[in-house]
Enzyme design. Structure first.
Site, short mmCIF file in Angstrom:
data_model
loop_
_atom_site.label_atom_id
_atom_site.label_comp_id
_atom_site.label_asym_id
_atom_site.label_seq_id
_atom_site.Cartn_x
_atom_site.Cartn_y
_atom_site.Cartn_z
N CYS A 286 54.32 43.12 24.60
CA CYS A 286 53.99 44.09 24.38
C CYS A 286 54.49 45.50 23.70
O CYS A 286 56.06 45.25 23.73
CB CYS A 286 54.00 45.51 25.44
SG CYS A 286 53.07 44.72 26.77
N ARG B 53 35.96 36.33 33.84
CA ARG B 53 35.41 36.25 34.88
C ARG B 53 34.14 36.87 35.42
O ARG B 53 33.33 36.77 36.74
CB ARG B 53 36.64 37.39 35.78
CG ARG B 53 36.68 37.90 37.32
CD ARG B 53 37.73 38.39 37.98
NE ARG B 53 37.99 40.07 36.70
CZ ARG B 53 39.19 40.48 36.61
NH1 ARG B 53 39.68 40.54 38.05
NH2 ARG B 53 38.83 41.88 36.36
N TYR B 54 33.56 37.74 34.61
CA TYR B 54 32.36 38.31 34.44
C TYR B 54 31.14 37.37 33.87
O TYR B 54 31.92 36.40 32.88
CB TYR B 54 32.21 39.66 33.57
CG TYR B 54 33.21 39.95 34.16
CD1 TYR B 54 32.69 41.13 35.81
CD2 TYR B 54 34.70 40.41 34.18
CE1 TYR B 54 33.48 41.76 36.31
CE2 TYR B 54 35.61 41.62 34.31
CZ TYR B 54 34.93 42.38 35.78
OH TYR B 54 35.25 43.34 36.36
N CYS C 215 55.22 48.82 30.93
CA CYS C 215 55.33 49.74 32.31
C CYS C 215 55.54 49.25 33.32
O CYS C 215 55.50 47.75 33.81
CB CYS C 215 53.13 50.46 31.77
SG CYS C 215 53.07 50.87 30.63
N ASP D 214 40.32 47.77 40.70
CA ASP D 214 40.01 45.99 40.36
C ASP D 214 40.39 45.27 41.37
O ASP D 214 41.11 45.25 41.84
CB ASP D 214 40.72 45.62 39.59
CG ASP D 214 40.38 44.46 38.35
OD1 ASP D 214 39.15 43.92 38.86
OD2 ASP D 214 40.37 45.20 37.57
N ARG E 125 31.28 37.81 28.99
CA ARG E 125 32.52 38.76 28.22
C ARG E 125 33.61 37.70 28.96
O ARG E 125 33.70 37.45 30.40
CB ARG E 125 32.54 39.93 28.17
CG ARG E 125 32.33 40.62 29.96
CD ARG E 125 32.13 41.79 30.06
NE ARG E 125 32.32 42.94 31.26
CZ ARG E 125 30.63 42.18 32.40
NH1 ARG E 125 30.08 41.44 32.14
NH2 ARG E 125 31.28 43.36 33.76
N ARG F 265 50.12 41.94 34.38
CA ARG F 265 50.49 40.97 34.60
C ARG F 265 51.75 41.10 34.15
O ARG F 265 52.63 40.09 33.40
CB ARG F 265 49.57 40.27 32.88
CG ARG F 265 48.15 40.56 33.01
CD ARG F 265 47.31 39.97 31.95
NE ARG F 265 45.69 40.28 31.87
CZ ARG F 265 45.23 41.29 31.02
NH1 ARG F 265 46.15 42.04 30.21
NH2 ARG F 265 44.72 41.37 31.64
N ASP G 163 47.13 48.38 40.60
CA ASP G 163 46.49 47.17 41.63
C ASP G 163 47.32 46.75 42.39
O ASP G 163 48.46 47.90 42.27
CB ASP G 163 46.53 46.19 40.10
CG ASP G 163 45.07 45.93 39.19
OD1 ASP G 163 44.44 46.72 39.60
OD2 ASP G 163 45.06 46.02 38.17
N LYS H 179 35.65 45.15 38.63
CA LYS H 179 35.52 46.23 39.21
C LYS H 179 34.73 46.97 39.65
O LYS H 179 33.47 46.21 39.30
CB LYS H 179 35.60 47.20 37.23
CG LYS H 179 36.69 46.12 36.11
CD LYS H 179 36.38 47.13 35.27
CE LYS H 179 38.18 46.57 34.05
NZ LYS H 179 37.21 45.21 34.06
N CYS I 120 52.77 47.59 35.39
CA CYS I 120 52.21 46.40 34.91
C CYS I 120 50.65 45.20 35.64
O CYS I 120 51.82 44.51 36.11
CB CYS I 120 52.79 45.51 33.64
SG CYS I 120 52.03 44.03 32.71
#
Length: 404
Positions: free
Chosen positions: A141, A128-129, A145, A346, A132, A150, A309, A353, A148
């Site tokens: 995981c 996306r950037y 959480c 974001d 990177r 994702r 998000d 960001k 989350c």
């Protein structure tokens, strides 16, 4: 119920919660408790396990029953010990125990709020950037959480499945010489065995134009037993290697977590923390100040504070942006600069960001910039290249001048 001031005082120090709920069974034996594989094998994953230890509210019980088709329930014994038996509004509990509110829709909710799927040139690699990439190496995981980002792909029960093509990803990285930074995430790469993780790191290190590697992880907090001396020795072979951990509340920084973070720091790995601003968890200044101070004591630099998000089912955990700005303003100038994270949103849909700051710039033209400091005092600074302008380093301004 403990009031906020008393609670903050109790959470400023580092303590161990071991063996907690596991005091009556074999899990309290140190050789088992300190085995990260035992911790994973004995995670709390079912309603019956929760009810064995906690008094669930109706909202929690209904949320657990419905969690199987959105985001799995899983909490390591270490982290579960931080959850009180009776308080459903506890900040750790709000992060980990499903609630019925997760099934409530909001007109703002999105399945993929960061637009990762639309920036995925090969399966599992998000570009996306410009320089990177985000490498999604697993969908699992240590614990899940409830906010989350994702949740659509992690834990094995979301609406999508993650199908990372590692060889295709390596080929893409080899061909795209503009990529100098690779972030390993998912899921959590530190769930891999030392050997599997080293194979991945060595493949990436063999690509000449990749300058440094990053790992985004919550394992040191959920599963500090995983941060073994052997793991740290292996990671130190692949410098420059950076690590972003994820702590939201000061109570998460236990003695065991502090020791795990120190092992990583002693291996030469720079550590930054990414928190998510969450309602009822860390959306007040004193909690955030205690958190960032404890992080520095663990040799972790507060890096980002994320606005939550717009993930499906997270509206009950989202705060106002005004609250985030208020917290940053309460930190900036009132404590060391190392303790102040960058507050970001974001941008929904894949905009990346965007830093969000209090209004410190009051006026700016080609002659000068007018700024205010943390005390509310106002100052001028001349623009370079215009030597004829007269300015006062500090003066009082009236609103009609500033905004005319």
């Amino acid at each position: 119920m403990v009031n906020l001031t008393e609670g903050i005082e109790q959470e400023k120090g580092f303590r161990s919660y071991t063996p907690g709920y596991w005091s009556r069974d074999g899990g309290s034996a140190p050789e088992l408790w300190n085995d990260w594989k035992w911790q994973l094998k004995n995670r709390v994953v079912k309603l019956a396990q929760l009810e064995e230890h906690l008094s669930l509210s109706e909202e929690e019980r209904a949320g657990v029953l419905l969690s199987g088709d959105k985001l799995a329930l899983a909490i390591t014994p270490h982290f579960f010990n931080l959850i009180p038996r009776k308080n459903p509004d506890d900040p750790i509990r709000r992060q980990m125990i499903p609630r019925i509110e997760e099934t409530w829709g909001s007109p703002y909710d999105m399945a993929d709020p960061c637009g990762e799927d639309s920036h995925m040139p090969v399966p599992g690699l998000v570009h996306r950037y410009p320089d990177r990439v985000l490498f999604l190496v697993t969908d699992r995981c240590a614990a899940y959480c409830r906010y989350c980002t994702r949740s659509r792909v992690v834990s094995g029960v979301g609406e999508q499945e993650l199908h990372t093509d590692f060889e295709e990803a390596f080929r893409y990285l080899e061909q795209h010489t503009e990529v100098r930074d690779v972030l390993l995430s998912g899921g959590d790469a530190l769930l891999f065995s030392d050997g599997k993780l080293e194979n991945l790191l060595s493949r990436l290190r063999a690509i000449p134009h990749i300058e440094f590697l990053r790992i985004g992880t919550r394992v040191p907090i959920f599963l500090p037993q995983r941060i073994t001396p052997e793991l740290c020795v292996m990671l130190a072979k692949y410098h420059p290697l950076w690590m972003s951990v994820h702590v939201n509340h000061p109570r998460e920084l236990t003695i065991e977590v502090k020791e795990a973070l120190e092992r990583l720091a002693n291996a030469g790995i720079p550590l930054g923390n990414q928190s998510v601003l969450l309602a009822g968890v860390n959306d007040d200044l004193e909690t955030m100040k205690t958190l960032v101070h404890k992080l520095l004591m663990c040799r972790v630099r507060p890096y980002y504070l994320y606005q939550c998000d717009l993930i499906n089912g997270s509206s009950h955990l989202r705060t106002s942006v005004a609250k985030g700005i208020e917290i940053i303003e309460g930190l900036r100038g009132h404590t060391t600069g190392y303790a102040v994270p960058q507050y970001v949103i974001d941008a929904p849909g894949g905009g990346g960001k965007v830093p969000i700051n209090p209004g410190y710039i009051l006026y700016h033209d080609n002659e000068k910039i007018v700024i205010r400091n943390y005390e509310g005092k106002i100052f001028e600074y001349p623009e370079t290249g215009n030597e004829n302008v007269q300015f006062a380093p500090q003066r009082e301004y009236h609103d009609e001048y500033l905004y005319s």
